[in-house]
Design a protein around this motif. Sequence first.
Motif, PDB file in Angstrom:
ATOM      1  N   ALA A  44       0.827  -1.205   0.000  1.00 56.35           N
ATOM      2  CA  ALA A  44       0.000   0.000   0.000  1.00 56.35           C
ATOM      3  C   ALA A  44       0.862   1.257   0.000  1.00 56.35           C
ATOM      4  CB  ALA A  44      -0.939  -0.003   1.208  1.00 56.35           C
ATOM      5  N   TRP A  45       1.921   1.262   0.813  1.00 55.28           N
ATOM      6  CA  TRP A  45       2.841   2.401   0.801  1.00 55.28           C
ATOM      7  C   TRP A  45       3.468   2.548  -0.579  1.00 55.28           C
ATOM      8  CZ3 TRP A  45       2.896   6.534   3.399  1.00 55.28           C
ATOM      9  CH2 TRP A  45       2.667   6.568   4.779  1.00 55.28           C
ATOM     10  N   GLY A  46       3.885   1.451  -1.172  1.00 55.97           N
ATOM     11  CA  GLY A  46       4.497   1.498  -2.498  1.00 55.97           C
ATOM     12  C   GLY A  46       3.562   2.065  -3.542  1.00 55.97           C
ATOM     13  N   GLN A  47       2.321   1.628  -3.525  1.00 57.01           N
ATOM     14  CA  GLN A  47       1.335   2.128  -4.486  1.00 57.01           C
ATOM     15  C   GLN A  47       1.057   3.613  -4.271  1.00 57.01           C
ATOM     16  OE1 GLN A  47      -1.949  -0.542  -3.875  1.00 57.01           O
ATOM     17  NE2 GLN A  47      -1.059  -2.141  -5.151  1.00 57.01           N
ATOM     18  N   THR A  48       0.995   4.028  -3.022  1.00 56.78           N
ATOM     19  CA  THR A  48       0.759   5.443  -2.709  1.00 56.78           C
ATOM     20  C   THR A  48       1.927   6.297  -3.181  1.00 56.78           C
ATOM     21  OG1 THR A  48      -0.567   4.824  -0.789  1.00 56.78           O
ATOM     22  CG2 THR A  48       0.288   7.065  -0.837  1.00 56.78           C
ATOM     23  N   LEU A  49       3.141   5.848  -2.912  1.00 56.80           N
ATOM     24  CA  LEU A  49       4.321   6.588  -3.348  1.00 56.80           C
ATOM     25  C   LEU A  49       4.447   6.593  -4.871  1.00 56.80           C
ATOM     26  CD1 LEU A  49       6.850   5.428  -0.616  1.00 56.80           C
ATOM     27  CD2 LEU A  49       5.802   7.692  -0.835  1.00 56.80           C
ATOM     28  N   ASP A  50       4.103   5.481  -5.520  1.00 54.44           N
ATOM     29  CA  ASP A  50       4.118   5.442  -6.983  1.00 54.44           C
ATOM     30  C   ASP A  50       3.138   6.457  -7.571  1.00 54.44           C
ATOM     31  OD1 ASP A  50       6.002   3.413  -6.983  1.00 54.44           O
ATOM     32  OD2 ASP A  50       4.573   1.820  -7.512  1.00 54.44           O
ATOM     33  N   GLY A  51       1.966   6.557  -6.975  1.00 55.42           N
ATOM     34  CA  GLY A  51       0.966   7.516  -7.445  1.00 55.42           C
ATOM     35  C   GLY A  51       1.450   8.950  -7.326  1.00 55.42           C
ATOM     36  N   GLN A  52       2.075   9.262  -6.201  1.00 56.96           N
ATOM     37  CA  GLN A  52       2.601  10.614  -6.000  1.00 56.96           C
ATOM     38  C   GLN A  52       3.750  10.888  -6.957  1.00 56.96           C
ATOM     39  OE1 GLN A  52       1.172  12.920  -4.301  1.00 56.96           O
ATOM     40  NE2 GLN A  52       2.721  14.498  -4.496  1.00 56.96           N
ATOM     41  N   ALA A  53       4.595   9.905  -7.183  1.00 55.15           N
ATOM     42  CA  ALA A  53       5.708  10.069  -8.126  1.00 55.15           C
ATOM     43  C   ALA A  53       5.187  10.316  -9.541  1.00 55.15           C
ATOM     44  CB  ALA A  53       6.618   8.844  -8.093  1.00 55.15           C
ATOM     45  N   ALA A  54       4.107   9.644  -9.904  1.00 55.40           N
ATOM     46  CA  ALA A  54       3.510   9.849 -11.233  1.00 55.40           C
ATOM     47  C   ALA A  54       2.993  11.280 -11.379  1.00 55.40           C
ATOM     48  CB  ALA A  54       2.386   8.843 -11.463  1.00 55.40           C
ATOM     49  N   LYS A  55       2.379  11.813 -10.304  1.00 56.12           N
ATOM     50  CA  LYS A  55       1.910  13.201 -10.342  1.00 56.12           C
ATOM     51  C   LYS A  55       3.077  14.164 -10.533  1.00 56.12           C
ATOM     52  CE  LYS A  55      -2.060  12.487  -7.299  1.00 56.12           C
ATOM     53  NZ  LYS A  55      -2.633  12.798  -5.983  1.00 56.12           N
TER      54      LYS A  55
END
Length: 108
Positions: A44-55
Motif C-alpha cells: 500500500a505504501w508502495g502504491q501510494t508513493l508510486d501515485g505521488q511520483a507519477a503526479k
Amino acid sequence: MSTIDSSTLNNYIGMATFANGQNGPRGTTSAGSSNSWYEAMSRAWGQTLDGQAAKITQMSDAIGAGSDQPSDMVQLTAASLKMQFMSNNAATSQNSVGQALETLGKRN
C-alpha cells in the motif's frame, strides 16, 4: 531470554491461514494478494508513493514542455515536498513495525 522460532514469528506477521480461510488477524489482507498484513502495508505504501511520483513526473513534464508559470513551479514544489513527507512516513512506519516484530521474536 528465549527466542521464538520462525514459524511462530510468521504467525505474528499474519502468514497463518485461519480456519475460515482468511489471512491475518482481521480477515483478508488488502492491497493486492499479499500473504501478510505487513506485506499488504508495504504494498500500500508502495502504491501510494508510486501515485505521488507519477503526479510529480506529469507536472515536471508539463513544465519541461513550456508550462513554466510560477504557479506551476509552486505546485511542483508542493507535490515534491508531499512526496518527501510520505516517503519519510513510509520508512518510519516500516521501521517501527519491523522493530515491534523483532521484539515479538525475542519474547517467549
